[in-house]
Design a protein around this motif. Sequence first.
Motif, PDB file in Angstrom:
ATOM      1  N   ALA A 326       0.989  -1.067   0.001  1.00 39.26           N
ATOM      2  CA  ALA A 326       0.055  -0.007   0.017  1.00 39.26           C
ATOM      3  C   ALA A 326       0.985   1.166   0.063  1.00 39.26           C
ATOM      4  O   ALA A 326       0.443   2.322  -0.518  1.00 39.26           O
ATOM      5  CB  ALA A 326      -0.991   0.019   1.129  1.00 39.26           C
ATOM      6  N   GLN A 327       2.127   1.262   0.714  1.00 38.16           N
ATOM      7  CA  GLN A 327       2.961   2.264   0.599  1.00 38.16           C
ATOM      8  C   GLN A 327       3.938   2.290  -0.659  1.00 38.16           C
ATOM      9  O   GLN A 327       4.650   3.086  -0.642  1.00 38.16           O
ATOM     10  CB  GLN A 327       3.967   2.346   1.545  1.00 38.16           C
ATOM     11  N   GLY A 328       3.436   1.482  -1.568  1.00 35.87           N
ATOM     12  CA  GLY A 328       4.245   1.756  -2.920  1.00 35.87           C
ATOM     13  C   GLY A 328       5.577   1.016  -2.917  1.00 35.87           C
ATOM     14  O   GLY A 328       6.686   1.467  -3.479  1.00 35.87           O
ATOM     15  N   LYS A 329       6.015  -0.027  -1.818  1.00 35.06           N
ATOM     16  CA  LYS A 329       7.140  -0.616  -1.759  1.00 35.06           C
ATOM     17  C   LYS A 329       7.425  -1.802  -2.409  1.00 35.06           C
ATOM     18  O   LYS A 329       6.193  -2.824  -2.691  1.00 35.06           O
ATOM     19  CB  LYS A 329       7.463  -0.597  -0.179  1.00 35.06           C
ATOM     20  N   LEU A 330       8.443  -1.945  -2.993  1.00 30.57           N
ATOM     21  CA  LEU A 330       8.950  -3.434  -3.572  1.00 30.57           C
ATOM     22  C   LEU A 330       8.677  -4.337  -2.090  1.00 30.57           C
ATOM     23  O   LEU A 330       9.221  -3.884  -1.039  1.00 30.57           O
ATOM     24  CB  LEU A 330      10.205  -3.480  -4.048  1.00 30.57           C
ATOM     25  N   VAL A 331       8.277  -5.756  -2.491  1.00 33.77           N
ATOM     26  CA  VAL A 331       8.420  -6.574  -1.244  1.00 33.77           C
ATOM     27  C   VAL A 331       9.132  -7.799  -1.474  1.00 33.77           C
ATOM     28  O   VAL A 331       8.831  -8.449  -2.759  1.00 33.77           O
ATOM     29  CB  VAL A 331       6.748  -6.942  -0.790  1.00 33.77           C
ATOM     30  N   ALA A 332       9.867  -8.413  -0.740  1.00 35.24           N
ATOM     31  CA  ALA A 332      10.564  -9.480  -0.821  1.00 35.24           C
ATOM     32  C   ALA A 332      10.219 -10.523   0.306  1.00 35.24           C
ATOM     33  O   ALA A 332      10.376  -9.699   1.667  1.00 35.24           O
ATOM     34  CB  ALA A 332      11.882  -9.338  -1.059  1.00 35.24           C
ATOM     35  N   LEU A 367      16.857  -8.406  -7.333  1.00 32.00           N
ATOM     36  CA  LEU A 367      15.922  -7.303  -7.489  1.00 32.00           C
ATOM     37  C   LEU A 367      16.559  -5.981  -7.575  1.00 32.00           C
ATOM     38  O   LEU A 367      16.131  -5.157  -8.145  1.00 32.00           O
ATOM     39  CB  LEU A 367      14.960  -7.816  -6.047  1.00 32.00           C
ATOM     40  N   LEU A 368      17.377  -5.877  -6.730  1.00 24.63           N
ATOM     41  CA  LEU A 368      17.962  -4.535  -6.593  1.00 24.63           C
ATOM     42  C   LEU A 368      18.610  -4.231  -8.025  1.00 24.63           C
ATOM     43  O   LEU A 368      18.896  -2.855  -7.966  1.00 24.63           O
ATOM     44  CB  LEU A 368      18.927  -4.377  -5.261  1.00 24.63           C
ATOM     45  N   GLY A 369      19.135  -5.162  -8.527  1.00 26.46           N
ATOM     46  CA  GLY A 369      19.895  -4.959  -9.658  1.00 26.46           C
ATOM     47  C   GLY A 369      18.929  -4.638 -10.928  1.00 26.46           C
ATOM     48  O   GLY A 369      19.466  -4.385 -11.998  1.00 26.46           O
ATOM     49  N   GLN A 370      17.681  -4.792 -11.046  1.00 23.90           N
ATOM     50  CA  GLN A 370      16.641  -4.685 -12.090  1.00 23.90           C
ATOM     51  C   GLN A 370      15.839  -3.558 -11.920  1.00 23.90           C
ATOM     52  O   GLN A 370      14.613  -3.697 -11.643  1.00 23.90           O
ATOM     53  CB  GLN A 370      16.083  -6.047 -12.268  1.00 23.90           C
ATOM     54  N   ARG A 371      16.256  -2.454 -11.801  1.00 28.11           N
ATOM     55  CA  ARG A 371      15.527  -1.260 -11.667  1.00 28.11           C
ATOM     56  C   ARG A 371      14.421  -1.052 -12.383  1.00 28.11           C
ATOM     57  O   ARG A 371      13.345  -0.099 -12.254  1.00 28.11           O
ATOM     58  CB  ARG A 371      16.148  -0.121 -11.392  1.00 28.11           C
ATOM     59  N   GLU A 372      14.478  -1.284 -13.703  1.00 28.90           N
ATOM     60  CA  GLU A 372      13.839  -1.060 -14.895  1.00 28.90           C
ATOM     61  C   GLU A 372      12.262  -1.709 -14.854  1.00 28.90           C
ATOM     62  O   GLU A 372      11.366  -1.187 -15.043  1.00 28.90           O
ATOM     63  CB  GLU A 372      14.286  -1.578 -16.193  1.00 28.90           C
ATOM     64  N   GLY A 373      12.467  -2.674 -13.574  1.00 27.68           N
ATOM     65  CA  GLY A 373      10.878  -3.202 -13.585  1.00 27.68           C
ATOM     66  C   GLY A 373      10.208  -2.781 -12.147  1.00 27.68           C
ATOM     67  O   GLY A 373       9.085  -3.202 -11.857  1.00 27.68           O
ATOM     68  N   TRP A 374      10.691  -2.055 -11.623  1.00 29.74           N
ATOM     69  CA  TRP A 374      10.261  -1.723 -10.178  1.00 29.74           C
ATOM     70  C   TRP A 374       8.850  -0.711 -10.297  1.00 29.74           C
ATOM     71  O   TRP A 374       8.036  -1.137  -9.461  1.00 29.74           O
ATOM     72  CB  TRP A 374      11.329  -0.648  -9.471  1.00 29.74           C
ATOM     73  N   ASP A 375       8.748  -0.016 -11.255  1.00 30.23           N
ATOM     74  CA  ASP A 375       7.511   0.806 -11.094  1.00 30.23           C
ATOM     75  C   ASP A 375       6.523  -0.089 -11.317  1.00 30.23           C
ATOM     76  O   ASP A 375       5.242   0.346 -10.829  1.00 30.23           O
ATOM     77  CB  ASP A 375       7.602   2.138 -12.215  1.00 30.23           C
ATOM     78  N   GLU A 376       6.416  -0.792 -12.538  1.00 26.17           N
ATOM     79  CA  GLU A 376       5.456  -1.653 -12.607  1.00 26.17           C
ATOM     80  C   GLU A 376       5.025  -2.723 -11.720  1.00 26.17           C
ATOM     81  O   GLU A 376       3.847  -3.089 -11.442  1.00 26.17           O
ATOM     82  CB  GLU A 376       5.863  -2.417 -14.190  1.00 26.17           C
ATOM     83  N   ARG A 377       6.086  -3.327 -10.961  1.00 27.25           N
ATOM     84  CA  ARG A 377       5.764  -4.417  -9.833  1.00 27.25           C
ATOM     85  C   ARG A 377       5.122  -3.422  -8.801  1.00 27.25           C
ATOM     86  O   ARG A 377       4.191  -3.957  -8.159  1.00 27.25           O
ATOM     87  CB  ARG A 377       7.074  -5.013  -9.451  1.00 27.25           C
ATOM     88  N   ARG A 378       5.618  -2.268  -8.406  1.00 30.60           N
ATOM     89  CA  ARG A 378       5.099  -1.546  -7.212  1.00 30.60           C
ATOM     90  C   ARG A 378       3.427  -1.110  -7.678  1.00 30.60           C
ATOM     91  O   ARG A 378       2.521  -1.160  -6.810  1.00 30.60           O
ATOM     92  CB  ARG A 378       5.701  -0.028  -7.100  1.00 30.60           C
ATOM     93  N   ALA A 379       3.163  -0.805  -8.935  1.00 30.94           N
ATOM     94  CA  ALA A 379       1.785  -0.596  -9.272  1.00 30.94           C
ATOM     95  C   ALA A 379       0.967  -1.831  -9.328  1.00 30.94           C
ATOM     96  O   ALA A 379      -0.112  -1.643  -8.715  1.00 30.94           O
ATOM     97  CB  ALA A 379       1.870   0.084 -10.746  1.00 30.94           C
ATOM     98  N   THR A 380       1.547  -2.753  -9.622  1.00 28.53           N
ATOM     99  CA  THR A 380       0.725  -4.167  -9.671  1.00 28.53           C
ATOM    100  C   THR A 380       0.399  -4.570  -8.125  1.00 28.53           C
ATOM    101  O   THR A 380      -0.733  -4.742  -7.935  1.00 28.53           O
ATOM    102  CB  THR A 380       1.425  -4.979 -10.461  1.00 28.53           C
ATOM    103  N   ALA A 381       1.458  -4.385  -7.369  1.00 30.08           N
ATOM    104  CA  ALA A 381       1.221  -4.855  -5.973  1.00 30.08           C
ATOM    105  C   ALA A 381      -0.072  -3.721  -5.190  1.00 30.08           C
ATOM    106  O   ALA A 381      -0.856  -4.176  -4.521  1.00 30.08           O
ATOM    107  CB  ALA A 381       2.475  -4.763  -5.286  1.00 30.08           C
ATOM    108  N   ARG A 382       0.243  -2.673  -5.555  1.00 31.18           N
ATOM    109  CA  ARG A 382      -0.608  -1.549  -4.979  1.00 31.18           C
ATOM    110  C   ARG A 382      -1.947  -1.955  -5.401  1.00 31.18           C
ATOM    111  O   ARG A 382      -3.110  -1.812  -4.701  1.00 31.18           O
ATOM    112  CB  ARG A 382      -0.130  -0.090  -5.334  1.00 31.18           C
TER     113      ARG A 382
END
Length: 417
Positions: A326-332, A367-382
């Motif tokens: 909900a806070q827009g964070k990546l989750v592992a 995960l930390l080395g693949q920043r190009e996918g971060w925005d999409e994953r955060r939006a999907t999780a939210r």
Amino acid sequence: MMRILHVLDHSLPLHSGYTFRTRAILHAQQAMGLEVRGVTGQRQLDSAAWSTSAATLADPEVAEGLTFHRTPGVPKGLPGLREWGEITALARRIEALAEEWRPDVLHAHSPALCGMAALRAGKRLGIPVVYEIRAFWEDASVGNGTGREGSARYRLTRQLENRVVAGVDAVITICQGLQDDLVARGFDRSRMAIMPNGVDLALFGSPLARDAELAEGLGLGKGPVIGFLGSFYPYEGLDDLIAAMPAIVEQLPDARLLLVGGGPAGDALRRQAAQSPASRAICFVGRVPHHEVDRYYALADVVCYPRKAMRLTDLVTPLKPLEAMAQGKLVAASSVGGHRELIEHGRTGTLFAPDDPTALANAMIDLLGQREGWDERRATARAFVESAHDWASNVRRYLPVYQTLLGQSVEYAGIAA
């Protein structure tokens, strides 16, 4: 208007995951048009010793717009007799309150002490009883390090739980794992419903911007920052996270670990971190007021939940990963059963093998080395939280349970069950 009396172990103004879930449920039910109150057992006063936010035991007590009634006295006596005394005192308090307030449903929340008290009172008063299981408390005591699986206390707690489940009119669990375990014990699934953990997006759904001054004061640099915000219990697996940091820092020298919270494992974790080759990259903050938690979420790029594999973590879904989404964070998170119910690997989060610092480190490095996918994953999780775990909509799941017990079909705030 339907009246629901929630029977609770403890409540606001004490702060815990238990009280925050209760707060969300009661606020959402009020918004839906139900009339709700809570009643707590004798552990409310006992709990004041561990909460810095505890107030005096007023009865009734209004906290954050919610009304809570109290059971006088404190638990005392030998084990077994003490718990039976708690049940008796809480049952009497429920009966006295029911004479005054006339609830339509008694909605008890685990532990089984609350369920048994509500069951006794409900039978005497002719009021239907719903029992909601958030965790099996015998397993929780093992995870907290205060109990041992298979001990006499463990078996007795399990037997009491079974007795409550068999006696109440309906059972609610917070996840599929708990329900499946009850079915394996021989209970009828048709008497059960699931009310998953959720997030009050009105309170927790507006992420803050990163506070550069706070980050600098904590020595986090530019990151990336791996965060954990919660209680430091042994089952959370934070020792594995600390053990993974040397390998993470070797590949990502600027990576930092931010640990916010406290608990029984805190001292051991601090000693472990001090002895780590990556000690300079590990920051402990301690407990922070609940209204400031989002400031610390804003500092983390990834929030990590490395729970150990055991019955508790396999059966119970935690709340914290949903808050992070909900806070827009990546989750592992470790791939224990409770996490697998909430997280889809590669889509809403990253899963790694539990109890394995090497697997954890490799997952975080990838995960930390693949920043190009971060925005999409955060939006999907939210979006996942908004659609499946927002309390404002999830709380509607209670209505069919209540109305079936009462033989009603009623609309509340324009919502038909």
